[in-house]
Design a protein around this motif. Sequence first.
Motif, mmCIF file in Angstrom:
data_model
loop_
_atom_site.group_PDB
_atom_site.id
_atom_site.type_symbol
_atom_site.label_atom_id
_atom_site.label_comp_id
_atom_site.label_asym_id
_atom_site.label_seq_id
_atom_site.Cartn_x
_atom_site.Cartn_y
_atom_site.Cartn_z
ATOM 1 N N ASN A 229 67.589 68.974 40.759
ATOM 2 C CA ASN A 229 68.149 69.196 39.430
ATOM 3 C C ASN A 229 68.050 67.956 38.549
ATOM 4 O OD1 ASN A 229 68.806 71.689 40.368
ATOM 5 N ND2 ASN A 229 70.978 71.225 40.685
ATOM 6 N N ILE A 230 67.876 68.162 37.255
ATOM 7 C CA ILE A 230 67.953 67.072 36.291
ATOM 8 C C ILE A 230 69.323 66.415 36.423
ATOM 9 C CG2 ILE A 230 68.155 66.589 33.800
ATOM 10 C CD1 ILE A 230 66.005 68.662 33.315
ATOM 11 N N GLN A 231 69.357 65.089 36.496
ATOM 12 C CA GLN A 231 70.643 64.396 36.592
ATOM 13 C C GLN A 231 71.265 64.312 35.199
ATOM 14 O OE1 GLN A 231 70.710 60.910 39.305
ATOM 15 N NE2 GLN A 231 68.470 61.039 39.199
ATOM 16 N N LEU A 253 64.115 73.820 21.663
ATOM 17 C CA LEU A 253 62.735 73.381 21.901
ATOM 18 C C LEU A 253 62.387 73.365 23.387
ATOM 19 C CD1 LEU A 253 62.280 70.561 19.222
ATOM 20 C CD2 LEU A 253 61.577 72.943 19.118
ATOM 21 N N CYS A 254 63.355 73.700 24.226
ATOM 22 C CA CYS A 254 63.068 73.774 25.663
ATOM 23 C C CYS A 254 62.093 74.924 25.898
ATOM 24 C CB CYS A 254 64.364 74.013 26.438
ATOM 25 S SG CYS A 254 64.074 74.538 28.132
ATOM 26 N N PRO A 255 60.918 74.636 26.496
ATOM 27 C CA PRO A 255 59.895 75.685 26.589
ATOM 28 C C PRO A 255 60.309 76.847 27.481
ATOM 29 C CG PRO A 255 59.221 73.733 27.830
ATOM 30 C CD PRO A 255 60.460 73.363 27.060
ATOM 31 N N THR A 256 61.209 76.620 28.425
ATOM 32 C CA THR A 256 61.597 77.716 29.323
ATOM 33 C C THR A 256 62.921 78.344 28.899
ATOM 34 O OG1 THR A 256 62.735 76.220 30.836
ATOM 35 C CG2 THR A 256 60.415 76.647 31.282
ATOM 36 N N ARG A 257 63.514 77.838 27.822
ATOM 37 C CA ARG A 257 64.801 78.360 27.342
ATOM 38 C C ARG A 257 65.833 78.430 28.467
ATOM 39 N NH1 ARG A 257 62.473 77.379 23.427
ATOM 40 N NH2 ARG A 257 62.102 78.623 21.581
ATOM 41 N N CYS A 258 65.862 77.354 29.262
ATOM 42 C CA CYS A 258 66.751 77.371 30.421
ATOM 43 C C CYS A 258 68.019 76.554 30.170
ATOM 44 C CB CYS A 258 66.007 76.879 31.667
ATOM 45 S SG CYS A 258 65.601 75.134 31.604
ATOM 46 N N MET A 259 68.231 76.144 28.913
ATOM 47 C CA MET A 259 69.417 75.340 28.627
ATOM 48 C C MET A 259 70.327 76.100 27.684
ATOM 49 S SD MET A 259 67.477 71.832 27.604
ATOM 50 C CE MET A 259 68.501 70.678 28.468
ATOM 51 N N SER A 260 71.600 75.756 27.753
ATOM 52 C CA SER A 260 72.506 76.290 26.736
ATOM 53 C C SER A 260 73.508 75.218 26.352
ATOM 54 C CB SER A 260 73.214 77.542 27.251
ATOM 55 O OG SER A 260 73.964 77.217 28.406
ATOM 56 N N GLU A 274 64.918 77.426 36.610
ATOM 57 C CA GLU A 274 63.933 77.897 35.632
ATOM 58 C C GLU A 274 63.263 76.752 34.857
ATOM 59 O OE1 GLU A 274 62.907 81.088 35.515
ATOM 60 O OE2 GLU A 274 64.219 81.242 37.258
ATOM 61 N N CYS A 275 63.722 75.520 35.046
ATOM 62 C CA CYS A 275 63.160 74.363 34.326
ATOM 63 C C CYS A 275 61.751 74.075 34.828
ATOM 64 C CB CYS A 275 64.073 73.152 34.540
ATOM 65 S SG CYS A 275 63.297 71.583 34.114
ATOM 66 N N SER A 276 60.820 73.833 33.923
ATOM 67 C CA SER A 276 59.461 73.502 34.365
ATOM 68 C C SER A 276 59.182 71.993 34.247
ATOM 69 C CB SER A 276 58.435 74.313 33.574
ATOM 70 O OG SER A 276 58.548 74.000 32.210
ATOM 71 N N ARG A 277 60.222 71.226 34.037
ATOM 72 C CA ARG A 277 60.150 69.756 34.056
ATOM 73 C C ARG A 277 59.165 69.201 33.018
ATOM 74 N NH1 ARG A 277 59.598 72.082 38.125
ATOM 75 N NH2 ARG A 277 57.449 71.423 38.398
ATOM 76 N N CYS A 278 59.383 69.613 31.776
ATOM 77 C CA CYS A 278 58.458 69.180 30.724
ATOM 78 C C CYS A 278 58.831 67.810 30.172
ATOM 79 C CB CYS A 278 58.432 70.201 29.595
ATOM 80 S SG CYS A 278 59.809 70.043 28.451
ATOM 81 N N MET A 279 60.086 67.353 30.401
ATOM 82 C CA MET A 279 60.576 66.039 29.949
ATOM 83 C C MET A 279 61.172 66.044 28.542
ATOM 84 S SD MET A 279 60.395 63.707 32.352
ATOM 85 C CE MET A 279 60.728 62.189 31.463
ATOM 86 N N HIS A 280 61.047 67.141 27.800
ATOM 87 C CA HIS A 280 61.489 67.079 26.402
ATOM 88 C C HIS A 280 62.956 66.657 26.279
ATOM 89 C CE1 HIS A 280 62.038 67.896 22.194
ATOM 90 N NE2 HIS A 280 63.039 68.703 22.488
ATOM 91 N N CYS A 281 63.833 67.333 27.010
ATOM 92 C CA CYS A 281 65.265 67.034 26.853
ATOM 93 C C CYS A 281 65.564 65.612 27.317
ATOM 94 C CB CYS A 281 66.103 68.057 27.617
ATOM 95 S SG CYS A 281 65.723 68.168 29.378
ATOM 96 N N ILE A 282 64.905 65.182 28.384
ATOM 97 C CA ILE A 282 65.137 63.835 28.917
ATOM 98 C C ILE A 282 64.638 62.787 27.920
ATOM 99 C CG2 ILE A 282 64.598 62.265 30.835
ATOM 100 C CD1 ILE A 282 64.337 64.763 32.626
HETATM 101 S S1 SF4 Z 1 62.752 69.329 31.202
HETATM 102 FE FE1 SF4 Z 1 61.885 70.707 29.659
HETATM 103 S S2 SF4 Z 1 61.944 72.718 30.687
HETATM 104 FE FE2 SF4 Z 1 63.369 71.385 31.798
HETATM 105 S S3 SF4 Z 1 65.335 71.710 30.821
HETATM 106 FE FE3 SF4 Z 1 64.408 69.949 29.815
HETATM 107 S S4 SF4 Z 1 63.394 70.799 28.017
HETATM 108 FE FE4 SF4 Z 1 63.808 72.516 29.426
#
Ligand code: SF4
Lengths: 399, 353
Positions: A229-231, A253-260, A274-282
């Motif tokens: 999981n994302i820390q 902007l999360c590509p998988t819409r897995c955040m709320s 469901e996160c595809s680890r795109c890095m955007h949120c991080i």
């Molecule tokens: S890393 Fe990307 S896919 Fe995963 S939660 Fe963040 S924005 Fe969404």
Amino acid sequence: MAQSETPLLDELEKGPWPSFVKDLKMAGQKKAMSRDLLRQLELSYKERIGHWKHGGIVGVKGYGGGVIGRYSDRPDLFPGVEHCHTMRINMPTGWFYTTKALRTICDIWDKYGSGMTNFHGSTGDIILLGTTTNNLQPCFDELSEKGFDMGGSGSALRTPSACVGPARCEWACYDSLDAINDITHTFQMQLHRPMWPYKFKIKCSACPNDCVAAIARADLSIIGTWRDNIQMDPGAVKEYAGKLDIQEEVVELCPTRCMSWDEKKKELKINNKECSRCMHCINLMPKALAPGKDKGATILIGGKAPILKGAMISWVLIPFLKMEKPYQPIKDLALKIWDWWDENGKMRERVGELIERVGMRVFLKEMGIKPIPQMIRTPRANPYFFWWPEEVPQKPKSA
Amino acid sequence: MPTDIGPPDYHTMLPPIIARNYGKWKYHEILQPGVLMHVAQGGDKLYSVRVGGARLVCTDRIREYCDIAEKFCDGYLRFTSRHNVEFLLDKKDNLEPLLQDLKQRGYPVGGTGHSITSIVHTQGWVHCHTPATDASGPVKAVMDELYDHFIAMKLPGKLRIALACCLNMCGAVHFSDISILGIHRLPPSLDNERVPKICEVPTTIAACPTLAIRPDPKTKGVQINEERCMYCGNCYTLCPALPLMDPEGDGISIWVGGKVSNARSGPAFSKLAIPFIPNHPPRWPEVVDAVKNIVECYAKGARKHERMGEWIGRIGWERFFEVTKIPFTDKHIDDFTLSYDTFRSTAQFKYTG
Ligand code: SF4
Ligand code: HEM
Ligand code: HEM
Ligand code: HEM
Ligand code: SF4
Ligand code: SF4
Ligand code: SF4
């Protein structure tokens, strides 16, 4: 005042961006070669055409590559660049330098070469631009004495390169610098003695931001990722809430819409499965979010420039691999790929093109890797597919 | 001399603050354009000052970088993958004096965050044998014009530009928001006097991806089916008697919408925007205008965090050509084949099973 010999290039001394013409002139004050380099370039600017020939294999003892032979096609006009060879020197991983190391290189290059360089070439090497055939060996000897070695050229392993990784980046999912340094030292033979159908590149980025463009520029792209999981530091998320519109800039902007995002409670939830680890949120909230703890890399294969069949971008081969010293699994994989490519590749066929020609099916079988949906964007749409003979009861052969 | 010693151990090149906090960074902030602050778990703070470089630099320039690093950074610095120089400081007190010093010397500080950083580029007429244009010259001209976007962070997202002076593209330009790519438009000229003397005919024939080259029994040289040639220059690389470069045939094409990172959308190729602009050294004014136009349209139209390709993806290509007023031609419609695009060319996927 004497008229300038280079009126066209002089135009490029103007303007706020650093000017290479100034550097050519600075070097030209010390070196006839750089003076003629500048004069020949002026002719190219005038005629709108290049003036270099290739050919004539040059090098240093014990090496099959690292030197690019280069000759002027107008030695009558520019005797200083009749021979003007490039030496590729393997940079310290991560492009970190002490000034002592840099001054050493500069002193040696002033002694034997044109005084012009690229810091750095696109592959990552220190490019020492322009010396004569006779100076190659003594220049190399001195560099070697000071701890520097040749980079790759020709149909060999090209100088591997890494992002800045754990040296200065909180997102590093593995030690990209150590991995590249280790891999480079292990494969010195492959780096220095071209023996394959064509070039092969390895690049390490330690997270999916891919700061060395591994996916675009390497046959074997090693891109850091994680599988837990994302820390999250919920307190720090709240701090960002004042600076960012978390709903609009992060969640939507999360590509998988897995955040709320709960605006009232200032609470961020991630459905990590469901996160595809795109890095955007991080990327947007480095204080609050970080890659998981179970880290490693995704291994992708096949990236290359357009020559010959068109540009390719690497695709997933192994979704997750732990990247730990001594990096045996990735080295074993590289060796296996090279053996197969060496045996089956045509001249100047990159490994990605070979796989495209014979099929992933064949490549996977040879590598002993199971096909999984993570390798593809979509299953095939065309109905022409092959079966292995052992998969289908064969018809009796007619006599 | 010993061979195969490999690159020097990078640990010997790391400033002490980095050696101490290796792998232990907690977060970073961009304090101002070109200045990063990385904070370690233990509280150490590292300041990196990013300076745009020409890439094609002389030893005295590098010595000047060394002087600066010795004055402010205990003799440590690094280069980035995009030809920038980074001065690495552990003393905040040195930051302002360093920035002042750099300003005095006329070095641009920037290239972080939502800016345009240095243009990754290749050799061009300076040192390669197949270029369709120069590299350093167009880069200098474009960066002079876009200078304000290097020293500020006022774009919707990152904007990466790359330039390669031929289709070999030794500079990985095809994954950039804007790619400037040298192209040839004429088949090689054929000198069958020299071909049999200086070239190996079978390898020359085999080099052609479109099978445009056949043996010519009369001269023991080759014939070229000019209709099939797409000017890649492979044959010239193997056979110098087939020169490809031509002042009228050669020029620059512009590609847009590529990206490498996986953030939000996956990595993507740059796509053709402008098929040809003639070479007009020394400052390539049409190329500069074209790039500037695309940057301005993007800056105006894109939403926050959208990269060039994401913006175009949202508005559609037909709208892109409308907004930028770039004419659409038959060149924009692909007729070369590569069918591998069902593979997953991204590090994005879900673990299953
Ligand atoms: S890393 Fe990307 S896919 Fe995963 S939660 Fe963040 S924005 Fe969404
Ligand atoms: C070698 C393989 C194939 C050949 C040569 C082939 C050939 C054809 C031809 C000639 C037609 C038109 C028939 C007509 O209306 O006159 C047709 C129709 C069709 N084929 Fe195939 N086909 C092949 C494979 C497949 C496969 C693998 C599928 C499905 C998976 C498929 C599904 C169909 C369907 C559904 C139609 C009807 C399409 C429609 O009504 O519009 N075909 N095929
Ligand atoms: C036939 C094919 C090719 C030939 C003959 C060739 C030749 C060269 C030469 C001579 C150089 C040195 C330029 C110089 O410093 O003077 C060079 C540099 C380079 N080439 Fe190629 N090249 C070929 C194809 C490619 C391809 C297909 C790629 C990449 C996809 C590539 C990537 C590079 C890179 C990265 C450099 C370093 C450039 C730099 O320093 O920035 N080359 N090539
Ligand atoms: C949201 C997306 C991104 C973020 C937050 C991000 C963040 C960063 C950071 C923090 C650095 C500095 C690393 C260091 O040297 O300490 C960096 C450097 C770099 N990034 Fe990214 N990056 C992003 C996307 C990209 C993309 C898409 C590319 C390429 C296409 C890219 C290419 C680079 C390169 C080449 C560097 C080296 C810096 C330079 O040479 O100027 N980054 N990035
Ligand atoms: S690829 Fe990732 S880990 Fe490496 S420097 Fe870039 S952002 Fe950091
Ligand atoms: S892009 Fe092409 S012309 Fe330019 S340096 Fe690379 S190989 Fe040479
Ligand atoms: S330039 Fe390329 S396509 Fe044209 S003949 Fe030569 S190898 Fe063939």
